[in-house]
Design an enzyme around this catalytic site. Structure first.
Site, PDB file in Angstrom:
ATOM      1  N   PHE A  67       0.811  -1.228   0.000  1.00 28.91           N
ATOM      2  CA  PHE A  67       0.000   0.000   0.000  1.00 28.91           C
ATOM      3  C   PHE A  67       0.838   1.269   0.000  1.00 28.91           C
ATOM      4  CE2 PHE A  67      -0.195  -2.171   4.146  1.00 28.91           C
ATOM      5  CZ  PHE A  67       0.559  -1.309   4.925  1.00 28.91           C
ATOM      6  N   CYS A  70       1.332   2.962  -3.489  1.00 24.84           N
ATOM      7  CA  CYS A  70       0.215   3.548  -4.247  1.00 24.84           C
ATOM      8  C   CYS A  70      -0.638   4.508  -3.421  1.00 24.84           C
ATOM      9  CB  CYS A  70      -0.662   2.432  -4.834  1.00 24.84           C
ATOM     10  SG  CYS A  70      -1.323   1.279  -3.622  1.00 24.84           S
ATOM     11  N   HIS A  71      -0.407   4.619  -2.139  1.00 23.32           N
ATOM     12  CA  HIS A  71      -1.251   5.446  -1.262  1.00 23.32           C
ATOM     13  C   HIS A  71      -0.356   6.254  -0.343  1.00 23.32           C
ATOM     14  CE1 HIS A  71      -4.105   6.282   2.069  1.00 23.32           C
ATOM     15  NE2 HIS A  71      -5.014   6.252   1.111  1.00 23.32           N
ATOM     16  N   PHE A  72       0.097   7.315  -0.705  1.00 26.49           N
ATOM     17  CA  PHE A  72       0.009   8.105  -1.934  1.00 26.49           C
ATOM     18  C   PHE A  72       1.404   8.225  -2.504  1.00 26.49           C
ATOM     19  CE2 PHE A  72      -3.401   9.549   0.855  1.00 26.49           C
ATOM     20  CZ  PHE A  72      -4.507   9.500   0.022  1.00 26.49           C
ATOM     21  N   VAL A  77       1.379   6.442   3.080  1.00 19.00           N
ATOM     22  CA  VAL A  77       0.699   6.238   4.354  1.00 19.00           C
ATOM     23  C   VAL A  77      -0.198   5.004   4.216  1.00 19.00           C
ATOM     24  CG1 VAL A  77      -1.177   7.839   3.739  1.00 19.00           C
ATOM     25  CG2 VAL A  77      -0.705   7.362   6.145  1.00 19.00           C
TER      26      VAL A  77
END
Length: 172
Positions: A67, A70-72, A77
Site C-alpha cells: 500500500f 500507491c497510497h500516496f 501512508v
C-alpha cells in the site's frame, strides 16, 4: 474441535485463510495482501475492557508493503480503512476461535476516529479488540471496540465493530 490457543503465528493465520485452521465450516481470514496482521499474540474469553474477551495482534511495518507504493505517491501512508478492516478480521477470527461456523462478513461500525497515521518509518502496528457481546443464535455475531496503535501510540479507535458469521451469503 477448534485449536484454541492464546496465540497464533503468521503460518497459522495463512492456514486460516486456506480454511485449514477452523475447519471447512469455520470462518477464514483473507489471504495476502489483505491479511492485515502477522501474528495474534493474545486471545482470551475474558479480559478486555468489558471482561467478555480480548484479542491482541501485530503487523510488522516495512517500506516495501504494497500500500505504501500507491497510497500516496510521494506521501506514503497506510490507508486507514486497512486498519479498520484488520479489526473486523480479528472479530471474525475470534468468532471462529470460539467455535462459530459460517462465512464472516463485516456488518458495520458505530464510530471510527483517526488521530494518527502509519508511515513507512514505523516498526509495528498493534490491534486491540475488546469484546462487548457475542450473539450465538441463528446468526453468530461479535460486537467489540477496537484500538490501533503504531509503535505503542494510539492512532485509531473504533466503537461497536460488528461481524457476523453466515451459513449462506447468497442473499447478503
Amino acid at each position: 474441535m477448534v485449536d484454541k490457543r492464546e496465540s497464533y503465528t503468521k503460518e497459522d493465520l495463512l492456514a486460516s485463510g486456506r480454511g485449514e485452521l477452523f475447519g471447512a465450516k469455520g470462518p477464514q481470514l483473507p489471504a495476502p495482501n489483505m491479511l492485515m496482521m502477522d501474528r495474534v499474540i493474545k486471545m482470551t474469553e475474558t479480559g478486555g475492557n468489558y471482561d467478555k474477551g480480548y484479542v491482541e495482534a501485530e503487523l510488522d511495518i516495512n517500506p516495501d508493503l504494497w500500500f505504501f507504493g500507491c497510497h500516496f505517491i510521494g506521501d506514503p501512508v497506510m490507508p486507514g480503512c486497512l486498519g479498520l478492516d484488520a479489526m473486523w478480521q480479528l472479530v471474525g477470527f475470534y468468532l471462529g476461535w470460539l467455535g462459530g461456523e459460517g462465512k464472516g462478513r463485516a456488518l458495520g461500525v458505530g464510530e471510527v476516529k483517526f488521530t494518527g497515521q502509519v508511515l513507512p518509518t514505523a516498526k509495528k502496528v498493534t490491534y486491540r479488540i475488546h469484546f462487548k457481546r457475542i450473539v450465538n443464535r441463528r446468526l453468530i455475531m461479535g460486537l467489540a471496540d477496537g484500538e490501533v496503535l503504531v509503535d505503542d501510540r494510539l492512532i485509531y479507535t473504533a466503537n461497536d465493530l460488528k461481524v457476523g458469521l453466515f451459513q449462506d451469503t447468497s442473499a447478503f
